[in-house]
Design a protein around this motif. Sequence first.
Motif, mmCIF file in Angstrom:
data_model
loop_
_atom_site.group_PDB
_atom_site.id
_atom_site.type_symbol
_atom_site.label_atom_id
_atom_site.label_comp_id
_atom_site.label_asym_id
_atom_site.label_seq_id
_atom_site.Cartn_x
_atom_site.Cartn_y
_atom_site.Cartn_z
ATOM 1 N N UNK A 256 1.021 -1.364 -0.029
ATOM 2 C CA UNK A 256 -0.608 0.112 0.251
ATOM 3 C C UNK A 256 0.859 1.050 0.185
ATOM 4 N N UNK A 257 2.105 1.254 0.086
ATOM 5 C CA UNK A 257 2.949 2.202 0.533
ATOM 6 C C UNK A 257 4.290 1.768 -0.999
ATOM 7 N N UNK A 258 3.584 3.188 -1.966
ATOM 8 C CA UNK A 258 4.031 2.997 -3.446
ATOM 9 C C UNK A 258 5.710 3.997 -2.908
ATOM 10 N N UNK A 259 6.530 3.138 -3.641
ATOM 11 C CA UNK A 259 8.224 3.735 -3.714
ATOM 12 C C UNK A 259 9.335 2.361 -3.788
ATOM 13 N N UNK A 260 10.127 3.071 -3.051
ATOM 14 C CA UNK A 260 11.475 1.642 -3.332
ATOM 15 C C UNK A 260 12.400 1.297 -2.308
ATOM 16 N N UNK A 261 12.603 0.168 -2.580
ATOM 17 C CA UNK A 261 12.906 -0.326 -0.991
ATOM 18 C C UNK A 261 14.291 0.238 -0.924
ATOM 19 N N UNK A 262 14.367 0.415 0.359
ATOM 20 C CA UNK A 262 16.386 0.465 0.578
ATOM 21 C C UNK A 262 17.535 -0.615 0.846
ATOM 22 N N UNK A 263 18.529 -0.255 0.251
ATOM 23 C CA UNK A 263 18.908 -1.895 0.301
ATOM 24 C C UNK A 263 20.706 -1.685 1.476
ATOM 25 N N UNK A 264 19.971 -0.612 2.495
ATOM 26 C CA UNK A 264 20.840 0.234 3.278
ATOM 27 C C UNK A 264 20.747 -0.487 4.757
ATOM 28 N N UNK A 265 19.374 -0.633 4.770
ATOM 29 C CA UNK A 265 18.776 -1.842 6.182
ATOM 30 C C UNK A 265 18.528 -3.430 5.895
ATOM 31 N N UNK A 266 19.278 -3.694 7.098
ATOM 32 C CA UNK A 266 18.927 -5.033 6.982
ATOM 33 C C UNK A 266 18.593 -6.126 8.472
ATOM 34 N N UNK A 267 18.495 -7.062 8.470
ATOM 35 C CA UNK A 267 17.256 -7.549 9.089
ATOM 36 C C UNK A 267 18.066 -7.501 10.751
ATOM 37 N N UNK A 268 19.051 -7.298 10.754
ATOM 38 C CA UNK A 268 19.824 -7.541 12.243
ATOM 39 C C UNK A 268 20.979 -7.232 12.051
ATOM 40 N N UNK A 269 21.724 -6.523 13.451
ATOM 41 C CA UNK A 269 22.864 -6.085 13.285
ATOM 42 C C UNK A 269 23.136 -4.880 14.013
ATOM 43 N N UNK A 270 24.295 -3.782 14.167
ATOM 44 C CA UNK A 270 24.487 -2.658 14.682
ATOM 45 C C UNK A 270 25.481 -2.329 13.399
ATOM 46 N N UNK A 271 24.602 -0.594 13.050
ATOM 47 C CA UNK A 271 25.049 -0.127 12.322
ATOM 48 C C UNK A 271 25.014 1.626 12.184
ATOM 49 N N UNK A 272 26.664 1.791 12.194
ATOM 50 C CA UNK A 272 26.946 3.023 12.966
ATOM 51 C C UNK A 272 26.208 4.374 12.419
ATOM 52 N N UNK A 273 26.203 4.428 11.288
ATOM 53 C CA UNK A 273 25.558 5.297 10.324
ATOM 54 C C UNK A 273 24.801 4.239 8.932
ATOM 55 N N UNK A 274 23.833 5.440 9.133
ATOM 56 C CA UNK A 274 23.248 4.881 7.558
ATOM 57 C C UNK A 274 22.589 5.985 6.908
ATOM 58 N N UNK A 275 22.680 6.710 5.886
ATOM 59 C CA UNK A 275 22.635 7.919 5.290
ATOM 60 C C UNK A 275 21.172 7.487 4.358
ATOM 61 N N UNK A 276 19.843 7.834 4.692
ATOM 62 C CA UNK A 276 18.955 7.276 3.920
ATOM 63 C C UNK A 276 19.043 8.074 1.968
ATOM 64 N N UNK A 277 19.733 7.984 1.605
ATOM 65 C CA UNK A 277 19.951 9.187 0.127
ATOM 66 C C UNK A 277 20.193 7.891 -0.950
ATOM 67 N N UNK A 278 19.370 6.710 -0.354
ATOM 68 C CA UNK A 278 19.333 6.603 -2.509
ATOM 69 C C UNK A 278 17.371 7.005 -2.812
ATOM 70 N N UNK A 279 17.553 7.971 -2.692
ATOM 71 C CA UNK A 279 15.811 9.355 -3.331
ATOM 72 C C UNK A 279 16.006 9.834 -2.950
ATOM 73 N N UNK A 280 15.083 10.922 -3.664
ATOM 74 C CA UNK A 280 15.082 11.969 -3.284
ATOM 75 C C UNK A 280 13.876 12.160 -2.217
ATOM 76 N N UNK A 281 13.115 10.608 -2.167
ATOM 77 C CA UNK A 281 11.241 11.313 -1.061
ATOM 78 C C UNK A 281 11.500 10.870 0.222
ATOM 79 N N UNK A 282 10.935 12.645 0.711
ATOM 80 C CA UNK A 282 11.364 12.572 2.476
ATOM 81 C C UNK A 282 9.972 11.933 3.149
ATOM 82 N N UNK A 283 9.569 11.015 2.311
ATOM 83 C CA UNK A 283 9.129 10.446 3.485
ATOM 84 C C UNK A 283 9.598 9.771 3.484
#
Length: 147
Positions: A33-60
């Motif tokens: 129901x939510x149109x758009x692209x999935x991120x390749x940066x978010x993973x199912x488990x782990x620790x991530x010091x920094x994830x920058x959500x720069x894969x799309x110009x979408x602001x939501x």
Amino acid sequence: MIEFRDMTVHGPFRYFWLKYVTGVNLNVHCARCLKGEYSDKVRIAGTFPLIQLDESPASIVYLCGVALPYNWSKNFHLALRQSPGERFAVNELGVSMTVHNAVPLPITMDAVEAIDHPKRRLPRYHTCRNWQFANFLEATGLHLTQQ
């Protein structure tokens, strides 16, 4: 851009995804129901010091974790809108992080009640938090105002 800092995902989750939301389709529920692209940066488990959500110009964006074993009350949901300079902390249901350059958006039944969609009385729709958020976007038009 939205940033997740010091993100820890320790679920357990069967699915864990982030979608850059560009529109809605209220005729379906769950992630579709939510149109758009999935991120390749978010993973199912782990620790991530920094994830920058720069894969799309979408602001939501919408972050979702489906509990394993499935239990709707242990599913993780977070809807965000980019807002430079803002930040807040998250620590719930197996996810912790500090979110920078964003504000949380509501995920409630209020918008479902405001929109007279024919599927709103079906439990698999009105109980779906992805669909509740899609109704919020439809009711407010917020998804139409992004760059």
